[in-house]
Every structure is written in structure tokens, then in C-alpha cells.
Enzyme design. Structure first.
Site, PDB file in Angstrom:
ATOM      1  CE  LYS A 105      -4.472   0.268   0.544  1.00  0.00           C
ATOM      2  NZ  LYS A 105      -5.331  -0.408  -0.436  1.00  0.00           N
ATOM      3  CB  THR A 163      -2.744  -3.344  -0.615  1.00  0.00           C
ATOM      4  OG1 THR A 163      -3.996  -2.992  -1.173  1.00  0.00           O
ATOM      5  CG2 THR A 163      -1.911  -4.120  -1.609  1.00  0.00           C
ATOM      6  CD  GLN A 189      31.392  20.121  -7.929  1.00  0.00           C
ATOM      7  OE1 GLN A 189      31.091  21.268  -7.594  1.00  0.00           O
ATOM      8  NE2 GLN A 189      31.406  19.749  -9.195  1.00  0.00           N
ATOM      9  CG  HIS A 200      22.733  27.959 -12.803  1.00  0.00           C
ATOM     10  ND1 HIS A 200      23.906  27.723 -12.112  1.00  0.00           N
ATOM     11  CD2 HIS A 200      22.493  26.820 -13.525  1.00  0.00           C
ATOM     12  CE1 HIS A 200      24.369  26.518 -12.419  1.00  0.00           C
ATOM     13  NE2 HIS A 200      23.520  25.949 -13.262  1.00  0.00           N
ATOM     14  NE  ARG A 203      29.040  29.749  -7.225  1.00  0.00           N
ATOM     15  CZ  ARG A 203      29.084  28.550  -7.754  1.00  0.00           C
ATOM     16  NH1 ARG A 203      28.876  28.377  -9.045  1.00  0.00           N
ATOM     17  NH2 ARG A 203      29.361  27.495  -7.008  1.00  0.00           N
TER      18      ARG A 203
HETATM   19  O1  LIG Z   1      29.893  24.755  -7.738  1.00  0.00           O
HETATM   20  C1  LIG Z   1      29.862  24.516  -8.964  1.00  0.00           C
HETATM   21  N1  LIG Z   1      30.247  23.291  -9.417  1.00  0.00           N
HETATM   22  C2  LIG Z   1      30.261  22.970 -10.757  1.00  0.00           C
HETATM   23  O2  LIG Z   1      30.601  21.815 -11.125  1.00  0.00           O
HETATM   24  C3  LIG Z   1      29.830  23.949 -11.662  1.00  0.00           C
HETATM   25  N2  LIG Z   1      29.702  23.984 -13.011  1.00  0.00           N
HETATM   26  C4  LIG Z   1      29.214  25.219 -13.343  1.00  0.00           C
HETATM   27  O3  LIG Z   1      28.941  25.586 -14.516  1.00  0.00           O
HETATM   28  N3  LIG Z   1      29.046  25.984 -12.237  1.00  0.00           N
HETATM   29  C5  LIG Z   1      29.414  25.222 -11.156  1.00  0.00           C
HETATM   30  N4  LIG Z   1      29.448  25.466  -9.836  1.00  0.00           N
END
Ligand SMILES: O=c1[nH]c(=O)c2[nH]c(=O)[nH]c2[nH]1
Length: 300
Positions: A11, A58, A227, A255, A177
Site C-alpha cells: 500500500k 494491501t 562539490q 542559477h 556569486r
Molecule cells: O559549484 C559549482 N560546481 C560545478 O561543477 C559547476 N559547473 C558550473 O557551470 N558551475 C558550477 N558550480
């Protein structure tokens, strides 16, 4: 000839609400969840021979969820998922595994005139807490906890430069940014052999720690990239919760494009003068990772 290669059923979207009423203080505590149960076992004949005798309906699974919710705490959701899973695996000899997913929705206590209200709550966002538990007969419960849909933004403190450049690269480097993402963070617990082992864990404390760490590092890290920032988050969570084996993140990079307004009376709105920007719905970056503990070196 064909054969049934894999089957599970159950379920989904069982909506559940539970209130605990403290008779002494009059304070109510509420929890709302959406539950999914999928069972595996000796159920092949229900598909291949129309043999319904092996089907735990269920509807029975839904009724069981309500009864178990009455008999047990449903918070933390990790524990309730293991309670449900153990019930099905232990009650039916031909059911060998139960996959239980619980989504816990937010009901945050209202503050009225600066005081927490005893029985009024509000939905303070789309964020959800998710649990995915698999209980297997004779093995125990494998539990994964998650935060999803926690939307965050910082208006500075994020850079992205030094990335690989070649004839396909158009993106300029930036030292300042906007960083915005919809946080999806997960953590995999060690295997719990018994329900007693599950009940000994402070899942709510771990959820709060993971959430606090994620937000603090997001806010305070001088981010070199999504990352690098997410790796710090995962590392920190592993450091504070010893029973967690792996932490994973999936972060969309939402973005915000600069808008050149110089065509109108030479308005300055790029680089350090950028204050009006255009949030983009798509496409977005999507950065994922899983971080685990390094195996400890043998002392031999
Ligand atoms: O923090 C980011 N990692 C990316 O891998 C990446 N690629 C991108 O175009 N902008 C960013 N910014």
C-alpha cells in the site's frame, strides 16, 4: 516462455496523523506521515497462478499501519518504519522482506504573543523528512534517513573559479556569486539486527544534527564550489553520529543570471553592481556525492 523475475506489492500513500495529548500540561504534539509498504516473499503464485491465498491484502497492510500507530510511537519515523517492517516479516511466515518508506511532513508549533501554543501548528515550508527502511527476515533492518526539499540561498560567500577551460568553455570565473540549492541529504545507518537496537538510537537527535550542520556549513563556508561545500557537510555529519556509515548529498545548483541594464541610461547592474538578477528554473547543475568512513588500519 517467460518467468516472474521480481515482485513486491503493498500500500502506498497511507496518510497518517497522530496526536499525543499530555493530560498534565494540556500540551498536544502532532505528527503527520505518508507511509508506503511493499512486501516481498513467496508470492509468485499470486502472479502466475491467480493464487490469492498468499496475498496479505494491501487493505490489511493499511489497517495494520493504523493499529501499529495506535500501539506504538510513530515518531521517530525510523523506529516506526522498523516496527512496521518487523511486524510483517514476523507475522507472516511467507513474507521475507518489507520495504517501508515514511515521509514526515512539517507541523511546527505556533508562537502566539511570544509563547509556544499548546495545540496550534503551521506548515513552515515544503521540507520533508524521509525514511526508507528494509527489514529482512533473519537479518534485521537497513535504514536510510533523508532531508528533502529544504530550499536555501546565500547572496554572497560563494565563488567558482579555476575550473577546467577549453574551447567548449564559455562560463566566466567568479569570486562572488549567489548559491542556492534544494537540499537532499541522506544518511545510511549501520545494519540493526533487532528492533531493540533500533529503539536505542536517537534518530531525532541525528536528524537535527544533520540539518544543523548542513545549514551552518552552507551559511558559513566560503564556498569554492558546491562539490567542496557538500563534502565538508558530509564529513561533519559522519564525525558527530558514530552509528551512521555513509552520508550522501544531491544538490541542484540553481542559477541566477546577471542582467545587463547598461542599454538604459547606462545603469550599472553587472559584476559587483549586480543587484537585480534573473532566477533560472532550468537547466540546473546537479552535484552528488556519497561519503563513507575510511576503513581503520589493522594494528598488526
Ligand atoms: O559549484 C559549482 N560546481 C560545478 O561543477 C559547476 N559547473 C558550473 O557551470 N558551475 C558550477 N558550480
Amino acid at each position: 516462455m517467460s518467468q516472474l523475475s521480481y515482485a513486491r506489492y503493498g500500500k502506498d500513500n497511507v496518510r497518517l496523523y497522530k496526536v499525543d495529548k499530555d493530560p498534565k500540561t494540556g500540551i498536544h504534539t502532532v505528527v503527520e506521515q505518508t507511509v508506503r509498504i511493499l512486501l516481498e516473499g513467496d508470492i509468485e503464485t499470486s502472479y502466475t497462478k491467480a493464487d490469492n491465498s498468499v496475498i496479505v491484502a494491501t487493505d490489511t497492510q493499511k489497517q495494520t499501519t493504523y493499529i501499529l500507530a495506535k500501539q506504538n510511537p510513530i515518531d521517530p519515523p525510523e523506529q516506526f518504519a522498523a516496527i512496521i517492517g518487523n511486524h510483517f516479516v514476523n507475522t507472516y511466515s511467507h513474507i521475507h522482506a518489507a520495504h517501508v518508506k515514511i515521509i514526515q511532513h512539517r507541523w511546527t508549533r505556533m508562537e502566539i504573543d511570544g509563547k509556544p501554543h499548546p495545540h496550534s501548528f503551521y506548515r513552515d515550508g515544503d521540507e520533508i523528512r524521509v525514511v526508507e527502511a528494509v527489514t529482512r527476515e533473519g537479518q534485521g533492518s537497513s535504514i536510510r534517513s533523508k532531508i528533502e526539499k529544504l530550499l536555501v540561498l546565500k547572496s554572497t560567500g560563494s565563488a567558482f573559479h579555476g575550473f577546467h577551460r577549453d574551447e567548449y568553455t564559455r562560463l566566466p570565473e567568479t569570486w562572488d556569486r549567489i548559491l542556492s540549492t534544494d537540499i537532499e541529504a541522506g544518511w545510511q545507518w549501520k545494519l540493526f539486527k533487532t528492533l531493540e537496537e533500533v529503539k536505542a538510537i536517537d534518530f531525532n537527535g541525528a536528524w537535527k544534527a544533520a540539518r544543523d550542520i548542513t545549514l551552518k556549513i552552507f551559511a558559513e563556508d566560503d564556498s569554492a564550489s558546491v562539490q567542496a561545500t557538500m563534502y565538508k557537510m558530509a564529513n561533519n555529519i559522519l564525525a558527530v553520529v558514530p552509528q551512521i556509515e555513509a552520508v550522501d548529498y544531491a544538490l541542484p545548483n540553481k542559477h541566477f543570471f546577471e542582467i545587463d541594464l547598461s542599454w538604459h541610461k547606462d545603469i550599472k547592474n553587472t559584476g559587483k553592481d549586480a543587484t537585480v538578477l534573473a532566477p533560472q528554473s532550468d537547466p540546473n547543475g546537479l552535484i552528488q556525492c556519497t561519503v563513507t568512513r575510511k576503513p581503520t588500519k589493522s594494528k598488526l
